[in-house]
Design a protein around this motif. Structure first.
Motif, PDB file in Angstrom:
ATOM      1  N   LYS A  13       0.855  -1.163  -0.006  1.00  0.00           N
ATOM      2  CA  LYS A  13      -0.025  -0.010  -0.072  1.00  0.00           C
ATOM      3  C   LYS A  13       0.779   1.245  -0.114  1.00  0.00           C
ATOM      4  CE  LYS A  13      -3.834  -0.334   0.243  1.00  0.00           C
ATOM      5  NZ  LYS A  13      -5.024  -0.138  -0.620  1.00  0.00           N
ATOM      6  N   PHE A  14       0.473   2.188  -0.377  1.00  0.00           N
ATOM      7  CA  PHE A  14       1.352   3.710  -0.738  1.00  0.00           C
ATOM      8  C   PHE A  14       0.458   4.921  -0.396  1.00  0.00           C
ATOM      9  CE2 PHE A  14      -0.363   3.443  -5.008  1.00  0.00           C
ATOM     10  CZ  PHE A  14      -0.575   4.722  -5.233  1.00  0.00           C
ATOM     11  N   LEU A  15       1.202   5.618   0.269  1.00  0.00           N
ATOM     12  CA  LEU A  15       0.711   6.984   0.567  1.00  0.00           C
ATOM     13  C   LEU A  15       1.607   7.963  -0.181  1.00  0.00           C
ATOM     14  CD1 LEU A  15      -1.251   9.061   2.262  1.00  0.00           C
ATOM     15  CD2 LEU A  15       0.303   8.821   4.055  1.00  0.00           C
ATOM     16  N   GLN A  16       1.151   8.886  -0.859  1.00  0.00           N
ATOM     17  CA  GLN A  16       1.638   9.706  -1.859  1.00  0.00           C
ATOM     18  C   GLN A  16       1.287  11.325  -1.449  1.00  0.00           C
ATOM     19  OE1 GLN A  16       1.851   9.055  -5.913  1.00  0.00           O
ATOM     20  NE2 GLN A  16       0.564  10.825  -5.963  1.00  0.00           N
ATOM     21  N   VAL A  17       2.307  11.955  -0.984  1.00  0.00           N
ATOM     22  CA  VAL A  17       2.123  13.419  -0.580  1.00  0.00           C
ATOM     23  C   VAL A  17       2.944  14.311  -1.148  1.00  0.00           C
ATOM     24  CG1 VAL A  17       1.949  14.855   1.536  1.00  0.00           C
ATOM     25  CG2 VAL A  17       1.490  12.656   1.900  1.00  0.00           C
ATOM     26  N   ALA A  18       2.569  15.377  -1.897  1.00  0.00           N
ATOM     27  CA  ALA A  18       3.270  16.355  -2.623  1.00  0.00           C
ATOM     28  C   ALA A  18       3.408  17.675  -1.839  1.00  0.00           C
ATOM     29  CB  ALA A  18       2.664  16.792  -3.806  1.00  0.00           C
ATOM     30  N   GLY A  21       0.204  20.188  -1.394  1.00  0.00           N
ATOM     31  CA  GLY A  21      -0.662  19.695  -0.516  1.00  0.00           C
ATOM     32  C   GLY A  21      -1.317  18.615  -0.987  1.00  0.00           C
ATOM     33  N   ALA A  22      -1.188  18.115  -2.243  1.00  0.00           N
ATOM     34  CA  ALA A  22      -2.050  16.802  -2.750  1.00  0.00           C
ATOM     35  C   ALA A  22      -1.655  15.766  -2.092  1.00  0.00           C
ATOM     36  CB  ALA A  22      -1.668  16.737  -4.280  1.00  0.00           C
ATOM     37  N   VAL A  23      -2.677  14.833  -1.792  1.00  0.00           N
ATOM     38  CA  VAL A  23      -2.645  13.674  -1.204  1.00  0.00           C
ATOM     39  C   VAL A  23      -3.218  12.374  -1.879  1.00  0.00           C
ATOM     40  CG1 VAL A  23      -2.800  12.169   1.019  1.00  0.00           C
ATOM     41  CG2 VAL A  23      -2.272  14.956   1.117  1.00  0.00           C
ATOM     42  N   ALA A  24      -2.487  11.297  -2.005  1.00  0.00           N
ATOM     43  CA  ALA A  24      -3.310  10.237  -2.767  1.00  0.00           C
ATOM     44  C   ALA A  24      -2.828   8.936  -1.846  1.00  0.00           C
ATOM     45  CB  ALA A  24      -3.161  10.312  -4.195  1.00  0.00           C
ATOM     46  N   SER A  25      -3.554   8.019  -2.314  1.00  0.00           N
ATOM     47  CA  SER A  25      -3.148   6.547  -1.718  1.00  0.00           C
ATOM     48  C   SER A  25      -3.812   5.255  -2.732  1.00  0.00           C
ATOM     49  CB  SER A  25      -3.780   6.200  -0.459  1.00  0.00           C
ATOM     50  OG  SER A  25      -5.096   6.313  -0.540  1.00  0.00           O
ATOM     51  N   GLY A  26      -2.875   4.213  -2.475  1.00  0.00           N
ATOM     52  CA  GLY A  26      -3.433   3.140  -3.596  1.00  0.00           C
ATOM     53  C   GLY A  26      -2.543   1.869  -3.204  1.00  0.00           C
ATOM     54  N   THR A  27      -2.439   1.085  -4.092  1.00  0.00           N
ATOM     55  CA  THR A  27      -1.704  -0.386  -4.199  1.00  0.00           C
ATOM     56  C   THR A  27      -0.800  -0.360  -5.234  1.00  0.00           C
ATOM     57  OG1 THR A  27      -3.713  -1.486  -3.126  1.00  0.00           O
ATOM     58  CG2 THR A  27      -1.858  -2.687  -4.091  1.00  0.00           C
ATOM     59  N   MET A  28       0.301  -0.698  -4.592  1.00  0.00           N
ATOM     60  CA  MET A  28       1.417  -0.741  -5.752  1.00  0.00           C
ATOM     61  C   MET A  28       1.943  -2.381  -6.028  1.00  0.00           C
ATOM     62  SD  MET A  28       5.628   0.064  -5.502  1.00  0.00           S
ATOM     63  CE  MET A  28       5.997  -1.185  -4.698  1.00  0.00           C
ATOM     64  N   PHE A  29       2.122  -2.859  -7.360  1.00  0.00           N
ATOM     65  CA  PHE A  29       2.545  -4.010  -7.709  1.00  0.00           C
ATOM     66  C   PHE A  29       3.966  -3.757  -8.568  1.00  0.00           C
ATOM     67  CE2 PHE A  29      -1.875  -3.878  -7.501  1.00  0.00           C
ATOM     68  CZ  PHE A  29      -2.343  -4.907  -6.697  1.00  0.00           C
ATOM     69  N   ASN A 146       2.978  -2.126   4.843  1.00  0.00           N
ATOM     70  CA  ASN A 146       2.628  -3.559   4.479  1.00  0.00           C
ATOM     71  C   ASN A 146       3.157  -4.304   3.261  1.00  0.00           C
ATOM     72  OD1 ASN A 146       0.840  -3.289   6.794  1.00  0.00           O
ATOM     73  ND2 ASN A 146      -0.639  -2.313   5.568  1.00  0.00           N
ATOM     74  N   ALA A 147       4.304  -3.768   3.083  1.00  0.00           N
ATOM     75  CA  ALA A 147       5.142  -4.256   1.667  1.00  0.00           C
ATOM     76  C   ALA A 147       5.287  -5.894   2.033  1.00  0.00           C
ATOM     77  CB  ALA A 147       6.404  -3.380   1.605  1.00  0.00           C
ATOM     78  N   ARG A 148       5.170  -6.475   1.020  1.00  0.00           N
ATOM     79  CA  ARG A 148       5.516  -8.132   0.813  1.00  0.00           C
ATOM     80  C   ARG A 148       6.127  -8.156  -0.518  1.00  0.00           C
ATOM     81  NH1 ARG A 148       1.663 -11.661   0.046  1.00  0.00           N
ATOM     82  NH2 ARG A 148       0.175 -10.060  -0.874  1.00  0.00           N
ATOM     83  N   THR A 149       7.036  -9.335  -0.241  1.00  0.00           N
ATOM     84  CA  THR A 149       7.972  -9.595  -1.711  1.00  0.00           C
ATOM     85  C   THR A 149       8.105 -11.138  -1.913  1.00  0.00           C
ATOM     86  OG1 THR A 149      10.052  -9.873   0.013  1.00  0.00           O
ATOM     87  CG2 THR A 149       9.560  -7.524  -1.028  1.00  0.00           C
ATOM     88  N   GLY A 150       8.347 -11.347  -3.157  1.00  0.00           N
ATOM     89  CA  GLY A 150       8.786 -12.570  -3.376  1.00  0.00           C
ATOM     90  C   GLY A 150       7.370 -13.546  -3.861  1.00  0.00           C
ATOM     91  N   MET A 151       6.200 -12.806  -3.964  1.00  0.00           N
ATOM     92  CA  MET A 151       5.065 -13.659  -4.267  1.00  0.00           C
ATOM     93  C   MET A 151       4.746 -13.704  -5.871  1.00  0.00           C
ATOM     94  SD  MET A 151       4.577 -10.108  -4.026  1.00  0.00           S
ATOM     95  CE  MET A 151       4.303 -10.224  -2.365  1.00  0.00           C
ATOM     96  N   ALA A 152       4.193 -14.752  -6.316  1.00  0.00           N
ATOM     97  CA  ALA A 152       3.630 -14.740  -7.734  1.00  0.00           C
ATOM     98  C   ALA A 152       2.545 -13.679  -8.008  1.00  0.00           C
ATOM     99  CB  ALA A 152       2.891 -15.960  -8.311  1.00  0.00           C
ATOM    100  N   LEU A 153       3.015 -12.873  -9.171  1.00  0.00           N
ATOM    101  CA  LEU A 153       1.857 -11.786  -9.662  1.00  0.00           C
ATOM    102  C   LEU A 153       1.628 -12.196 -11.097  1.00  0.00           C
ATOM    103  CD1 LEU A 153       3.861  -8.809  -8.407  1.00  0.00           C
ATOM    104  CD2 LEU A 153       1.817  -9.594  -7.313  1.00  0.00           C
ATOM    105  N   ASP A 154       0.198 -11.983 -11.146  1.00  0.00           N
ATOM    106  CA  ASP A 154      -0.413 -12.209 -12.446  1.00  0.00           C
ATOM    107  C   ASP A 154       0.119 -11.150 -13.647  1.00  0.00           C
ATOM    108  OD1 ASP A 154      -2.318 -12.291 -14.787  1.00  0.00           O
ATOM    109  OD2 ASP A 154      -3.836 -12.824 -13.385  1.00  0.00           O
ATOM    110  N   LYS A 155       0.642 -11.795 -14.736  1.00  0.00           N
ATOM    111  CA  LYS A 155       1.336 -11.037 -15.830  1.00  0.00           C
ATOM    112  C   LYS A 155       0.073  -9.787 -16.410  1.00  0.00           C
ATOM    113  CE  LYS A 155       4.527 -14.580 -17.215  1.00  0.00           C
ATOM    114  NZ  LYS A 155       4.821 -15.109 -18.467  1.00  0.00           N
ATOM    115  N   LYS A 156      -1.141 -10.096 -16.220  1.00  0.00           N
ATOM    116  CA  LYS A 156      -2.041  -9.259 -16.616  1.00  0.00           C
ATOM    117  C   LYS A 156      -2.275  -7.941 -16.145  1.00  0.00           C
ATOM    118  CE  LYS A 156      -4.988 -13.048 -18.902  1.00  0.00           C
ATOM    119  NZ  LYS A 156      -6.319 -13.510 -18.807  1.00  0.00           N
ATOM    120  N   LEU A 157      -1.546  -8.117 -14.789  1.00  0.00           N
ATOM    121  CA  LEU A 157      -1.602  -6.630 -14.064  1.00  0.00           C
ATOM    122  C   LEU A 157      -0.593  -5.613 -14.885  1.00  0.00           C
ATOM    123  CD1 LEU A 157      -0.825  -8.031 -10.367  1.00  0.00           C
ATOM    124  CD2 LEU A 157      -2.883  -6.941 -10.895  1.00  0.00           C
ATOM    125  N   PHE A 158       0.213  -6.050 -15.563  1.00  0.00           N
ATOM    126  CA  PHE A 158       1.149  -5.223 -16.431  1.00  0.00           C
ATOM    127  C   PHE A 158       0.771  -5.020 -17.708  1.00  0.00           C
ATOM    128  CE2 PHE A 158       3.205  -7.668 -12.860  1.00  0.00           C
ATOM    129  CZ  PHE A 158       3.310  -6.684 -11.788  1.00  0.00           C
TER     130      PHE A 158
END
Length: 207
Positions: A13-18, A21-29, A146-158
């Motif tokens: 999960k990510f929190l993005q702050v500029a 004053g702009a703020v956004a959040s979301g999920t990174m793969f 909540n970073a996690r590493t080493g998992m399999a990711l669906d190629k369709k995500l990209f």
């Protein structure tokens, strides 16, 4: 270097702050080499996909996209097949404080484009945050949780099913003012314009 070269996949999960004053959040793969996906939480309609060749900004509400060569963006350094912090990249500063390691890098040929600062926890050694200082003086900070590493990711995500222009050049079908564009599109300042089709709400805008 070895941290990124050994890293294959990550989600967080990510929190993005500029500094605007702009703020956004979301999920990174992330899937190295060459691929990542930033999904912004509602109400943002925006998404970023790196497919190994292009960095693609997608505005789902306006059905608009922008393609930029991934290799021409600062964030492309992190997903290169082999990460080397020398040659075309210069390390400008290294500091340690309270269990955190901060490494600031810049384009060796154009320091005026800005800097990218990577922040790692030392125990365990993990990427926690990055900060971008762009040529306009705007600072964008992206913090990972909540970073996690080493998992399999669906190629369709990209994958993205709209083709880039046949000559491989940048094309713009919509204005780009995401705060993350300060990190990923720093060399493409000419495409940053005021969004006219709807008012800036600050959801993840920086202008």
């Amino acid at each position: 270097e070895s941290y990124f070269n050994d890293l294959k996949t990550m989600t967080a999960k990510f929190l993005q702050v500029a500094s605007t004053g702009a703020v956004a959040s979301g999920t990174m793969f992330l899937s190295r080499p060459g691929k990542f996906r930033f999904e912004y939480d509602p109400p943002s309609p925006d998404m970023l996909i790196a497919d190994g060749t292009f960095l693609i900004f997608i505005d789902k509400d306006l059905r608009q996209t922008t393609h930029i060569f991934l290799s021409s963006t600062p964030v492309g350094v992190l997903v290169k097949d082999v990460v080397k912090l020398d040659g075309d990249i210069t390390v400008t500063r290294i500091s340690r404080r309270r269990g955190l390691l901060r490494v600031t890098i810049a384009d060796s040929d154009d320091f005026e484009e800005g800097t990218l600062t990577l922040v790692f926890s030392e125990r365990p050694f993990t990427l926690r945050q990055w900060q971008v200082l762009d040529a306009q003086g705007t600072i964008t900070t992206v913090t990972l949780n909540n970073a996690r590493t080493g998992m399999a990711l669906d190629k369709k995500l990209f994958e993205f099913d709209q083709d880039p222009p046949p000559d491989g050049t940048l094309f713009e079908t919509g204005p780009v003012q995401l705060a993350v564009s300060r990190l990923a599109l720093a060399r493409q300042r000419s495409i940053s314009k005021t969004r006219k089709s709807r008012p800036a709400t600050g959801r993840c805008l920086v202008g």
